[in-house]
Design an enzyme around this catalytic site. Structure first.
Site, PDB file in Angstrom:
ATOM      1  N   ARG A 227       0.818  -1.220   0.000  1.00 25.76           N
ATOM      2  CA  ARG A 227       0.000   0.000   0.000  1.00 25.76           C
ATOM      3  C   ARG A 227       0.850   1.268   0.000  1.00 25.76           C
ATOM      4  O   ARG A 227       0.438   2.289  -0.552  1.00 25.76           O
ATOM      5  CB  ARG A 227      -0.949   0.000   1.205  1.00 25.76           C
ATOM      6  CG  ARG A 227      -2.098  -0.962   1.010  1.00 25.76           C
ATOM      7  CD  ARG A 227      -3.072  -0.949   2.153  1.00 25.76           C
ATOM      8  NE  ARG A 227      -4.269  -1.712   1.791  1.00 25.76           N
ATOM      9  CZ  ARG A 227      -5.279  -1.933   2.595  1.00 25.76           C
ATOM     10  NH1 ARG A 227      -5.258  -1.456   3.829  1.00 25.76           N
ATOM     11  NH2 ARG A 227      -6.330  -2.619   2.198  1.00 25.76           N
TER      12      ARG A 227
ATOM     13  N   LYS B  39     -20.018 -15.883   3.189  1.00 31.29           N
ATOM     14  CA  LYS B  39     -21.432 -15.614   3.468  1.00 31.29           C
ATOM     15  C   LYS B  39     -22.178 -14.928   2.329  1.00 31.29           C
ATOM     16  O   LYS B  39     -21.699 -13.958   1.759  1.00 31.29           O
ATOM     17  CB  LYS B  39     -21.536 -14.710   4.700  1.00 31.29           C
ATOM     18  CG  LYS B  39     -21.051 -15.361   5.985  1.00 31.29           C
ATOM     19  CD  LYS B  39     -21.113 -14.357   7.112  1.00 31.29           C
ATOM     20  CE  LYS B  39     -20.789 -15.003   8.443  1.00 31.29           C
ATOM     21  NZ  LYS B  39     -20.800 -14.018   9.516  1.00 31.29           N
TER      22      LYS B  39
ATOM     23  N   GLY C 297      -9.937  -7.223  -0.707  1.00 28.62           N
ATOM     24  CA  GLY C 297     -10.143  -8.243   0.325  1.00 28.62           C
ATOM     25  C   GLY C 297      -9.322  -9.501   0.126  1.00 28.62           C
ATOM     26  O   GLY C 297      -8.186  -9.464  -0.345  1.00 28.62           O
TER      27      GLY C 297
ATOM     28  N   GLY D 195     -14.215  -3.615   1.441  1.00 30.93           N
ATOM     29  CA  GLY D 195     -15.577  -3.099   1.646  1.00 30.93           C
ATOM     30  C   GLY D 195     -15.944  -2.031   0.636  1.00 30.93           C
ATOM     31  O   GLY D 195     -17.060  -1.985   0.122  1.00 30.93           O
TER      32      GLY D 195
END
Length: 402
Positions: A36, A209, A359, A382
């Site tokens: 990053r 999920k 992610g 996100g």
């Protein structure tokens, strides 16, 4: 509407506030992955080369209790930035005060200043309580940070889905706000996949999920031509179709929703036909089984080879592919073949925009050596999910239009 980019600004002689995403993984105060920091260098260098003064800042971790301030000390990041830039980085380990103001005011053209973890403002040390001034976009804090510079560049996509004092708050109090080169890339690739994808447009979704991806699946049913599903969420869909998924992880309370989504998708959702199963959640050699042949104690931990073949067929001729979420328990060597297989499929697609949406799937692609073989790896998990849903992200909305 096209957004203003840092290259549209005249930075000469100006103090340029740059919100970067230096939320890097650390262990015992040592950075374990500096990707990053490296990703932010083009924007910082552009400002310096243009005769600007760079004031760089980022969050690091979460600050909920007093101990988190020391735990998430950003000093090692400032040192690593100095090494990578090859330029002295003045570091003030405070988020406000005379020392910081004087350092900002005395910056010369081509110099760099970095200040402390912006999330330190989420905790009030005097009264020993959580105040979330940064995370909840305290107007006074945004105004204060804005007063340190002349123009603002937001280059932190990882926090673009949250309105914070260090993005939206500053933007509300400066004359000009532009996107850095990293944010520009996210707008081009993920924004492009949402607004105007080249077709056929195929989405690949994994992870544990269905509940984490409801909004994305609903948006993709409208936008994509096919949605390929893997990861543990596949078992919720398979169970909704009446199959015995054995001891596999699935969401009981989302079975009706999975049925609804399958009906709504009208054939667009493609589910796995086989899986690698084990009798326990452990890194042991798995058995290949068709999804309609599970025993009651079978636990599915990855997609199988027939599913990879099926996915390869569905991807033939695709022009835009977005992938979010691993296909299995990729941290287990016996169950990373599905995720590696998807990486390979994307790497070998011709004439396609291949986008990995942050992610775990981004981490997998980096770890497995596929980072340079796809068009774009998103820097935000996100944020990329919400962007794919078609939501307006505050950290992008606050950037001036051209």
């Amino acid at each position: 509407m096209a957004k203003k980019i840092v290259s549209d600004l005249n930075v000469k002689g100006k103090k340029v506030l740059i919100r970067v995403d230096f939320n890097v993984p650390m262990k015992n105060g040592v950075i374990t992955d500096d990707t990053r920091i490296k990703a932010a260098l083009p924007t910082i260098k552009y400002v310096l080369d243009g005769g600007g003064k760079a004031i760089v800042f980022s969050h690091l971790g979460r600050v909920k209790v007093a101990e988190d301030i020391a735990k998430n000390d950003i000093t090692p990041v400032a040192k690593r930035l100095e090494e990578l830039l090859g330029v002295k980085v003045k570091f003030i380990n405070k988020t406000r005060g005379k020392e910081l103001e004087d350092a900002a005011a005395s910056l010369k053209d081509g110099e760099v200043l970095m200040f402390a973890n912006t999330r330190n403002e989420d905790f009030d040390l005097v009264n020993n309580k959580e105040v979330k001034k940064e995370s909840k976009n305290d107007p006074e804090l945004g105004e204060y940070w804005a007063s340190l510079g002349d123009v603002f560049v937001n280059d932190a996509f990882g926090t673009a889905h949250r309105a914070a004092a260090s993005n939206v708050g500053i933007a509300a109090n400066v004359k000009e706000t532009a996107a850095g080169f990293l944010l520009e890339k996210e707008i081009k690739f993920i924004g492009g996949a949402v607004d105007n994808p080249k077709r056929p447009y195929v989405a690949i979704l994994g992870g544990a999920k269905v509940s984490d991806k409801i909004g994305v699946i609903e948006a993709l049913i409208e936008k994509a031509d096919k949605i390929l599903i893997g990861g543990a969420m596949m078992f919720t869909f398979l169970k909704a179709q009446g199959l015995n998924v054995g001891a596999s992880k699935f969401e009981e309370d989302k079975l009706d929703l999975a049925k609804e989504l399958l009906t709504k998708a009208n054939g667009k959702i493609v589910l796995p036909v086989d899986a690698l199963v084990a009798k326990e959640f452990a890194d042991v050699k798995g058995l290949e089984k068709d999804v309609d042949k599970f025993d009651n104690d079978d636990m599915g931990l990855d997609i199988g080879p027939k599913t990879l073949d099926l996915f390869a067929k569905e991807l033939q001729g695709a022009k835009t592919v977005v992938w979010n979420g691993p296909m299995g328990v990729f941290e287990f060597e016996n169950y990373n073949k599905g995720t590696i297989g998807v990486c390979e499929l994307l790497a070998n697609l011709k004439d396609a925009a291949t986008i990995i949406g942050g992610g775990d799937s981004a981490a997998a692609a980096e770890q497995l050596g596929y980072a340079n073989k796809v068009s774009h790896i998103s820097t935000g998990g996100g944020a990329s999910l919400e962007y794919l849903e078609g939501k307006e992200l505050p950290g992008i909305a606050c950037v001036d239009n051209k």
